[in-house]
Design a protein around this motif. Structure first.
Motif, PDB file in Angstrom:
ATOM      1  N   VAL A  40       0.859  -1.179   0.000  1.00 45.32           N
ATOM      2  CA  VAL A  40       0.000   0.000   0.000  1.00 45.32           C
ATOM      3  C   VAL A  40       0.898   1.232   0.000  1.00 45.32           C
ATOM      4  O   VAL A  40       1.765   1.370   0.854  1.00 45.32           O
ATOM      5  N   LYS A  41       0.658   2.113  -0.953  1.00 43.32           N
ATOM      6  CA  LYS A  41       1.457   3.337  -1.037  1.00 43.32           C
ATOM      7  C   LYS A  41       1.011   4.319   0.046  1.00 43.32           C
ATOM      8  O   LYS A  41      -0.148   4.354   0.439  1.00 43.32           O
ATOM      9  N   SER A  42       1.953   5.110   0.510  1.00 44.88           N
ATOM     10  CA  SER A  42       1.624   6.062   1.581  1.00 44.88           C
ATOM     11  C   SER A  42       0.666   7.139   1.096  1.00 44.88           C
ATOM     12  O   SER A  42      -0.143   7.646   1.873  1.00 44.88           O
ATOM     13  N   GLU A  43       0.719   7.486  -0.176  1.00 45.86           N
ATOM     14  CA  GLU A  43      -0.207   8.503  -0.687  1.00 45.86           C
ATOM     15  C   GLU A  43      -1.641   7.967  -0.715  1.00 45.86           C
ATOM     16  O   GLU A  43      -2.585   8.720  -0.512  1.00 45.86           O
ATOM     17  N   THR A  44      -1.807   6.674  -0.907  1.00 45.06           N
ATOM     18  CA  THR A  44      -3.138   6.068  -0.836  1.00 45.06           C
ATOM     19  C   THR A  44      -3.680   6.143   0.587  1.00 45.06           C
ATOM     20  O   THR A  44      -4.860   6.437   0.795  1.00 45.06           O
ATOM     21  N   ILE A  45      -2.832   5.889   1.560  1.00 42.54           N
ATOM     22  CA  ILE A  45      -3.250   5.960   2.961  1.00 42.54           C
ATOM     23  C   ILE A  45      -3.652   7.385   3.325  1.00 42.54           C
ATOM     24  O   ILE A  45      -4.663   7.609   3.998  1.00 42.54           O
ATOM     25  N   LYS A  46      -2.892   8.360   2.850  1.00 38.21           N
ATOM     26  CA  LYS A  46      -3.206   9.761   3.162  1.00 38.21           C
ATOM     27  C   LYS A  46      -4.538  10.190   2.563  1.00 38.21           C
ATOM     28  O   LYS A  46      -5.216  11.053   3.100  1.00 38.21           O
ATOM     29  N   LYS A  47      -4.919   9.589   1.437  1.00 37.15           N
ATOM     30  CA  LYS A  47      -6.191   9.941   0.807  1.00 37.15           C
ATOM     31  C   LYS A  47      -7.361   9.171   1.404  1.00 37.15           C
ATOM     32  O   LYS A  47      -8.457   9.706   1.550  1.00 37.15           O
ATOM     33  N   GLU A  48      -7.173   7.904   1.731  1.00 37.90           N
ATOM     34  CA  GLU A  48      -8.275   7.045   2.131  1.00 37.90           C
ATOM     35  C   GLU A  48      -8.690   7.196   3.592  1.00 37.90           C
ATOM     36  O   GLU A  48      -9.875   7.094   3.909  1.00 37.90           O
ATOM     37  N   THR A  52     -12.525   7.624   5.073  1.00 37.77           N
ATOM     38  CA  THR A  52     -13.068   6.561   5.899  1.00 37.77           C
ATOM     39  C   THR A  52     -13.583   7.123   7.222  1.00 37.77           C
ATOM     40  O   THR A  52     -14.664   6.745   7.696  1.00 37.77           O
TER      41      THR A  52
END
Length: 84
Positions: A40-48, A52
């Motif tokens: 999982v990319k860190s930019e995905t975590i920052k967006k999701e 959520t």
């Protein structure tokens, strides 16, 4: 067979559906991660994560309409329509 819906206990039925869905998603993702590690990319975590959390708060407001607004029964109110 589940009889809580027939006994007019919708909260128990709804909580069972939510818990069942959480368990099923966790089981599928956990099983997949056990067989093959998920990247999982860190930019995905920052967006999701913010979306959520926002969805969780919106669900909490929608479900607890009686407690928050002092209503006698569950109704779709103006705040529910705004969230939808």
């Amino acid at each position: 067979m589940e009889f809580s819906i027939f006994q007019n206990n919708v909260a128990v039925s709804l909580s069972k559906v939510v818990v069942s869905n959480i368990f099923n998603v966790t089981l599928v993702i956990g099983g997949s991660a056990f067989l093959y590690p998920l990247v999982v990319k860190s930019e995905t975590i920052k967006k999701e994560i913010p979306f959520t959390l926002l969805a969780s708060v919106a669900l909490l407001v929608l479900v607890s309409g009686m407690a928050l607004q002092g209503l006698n029964e569950n109704l779709l109110t103006r705040s529910d329509r705004i969230i939808f």
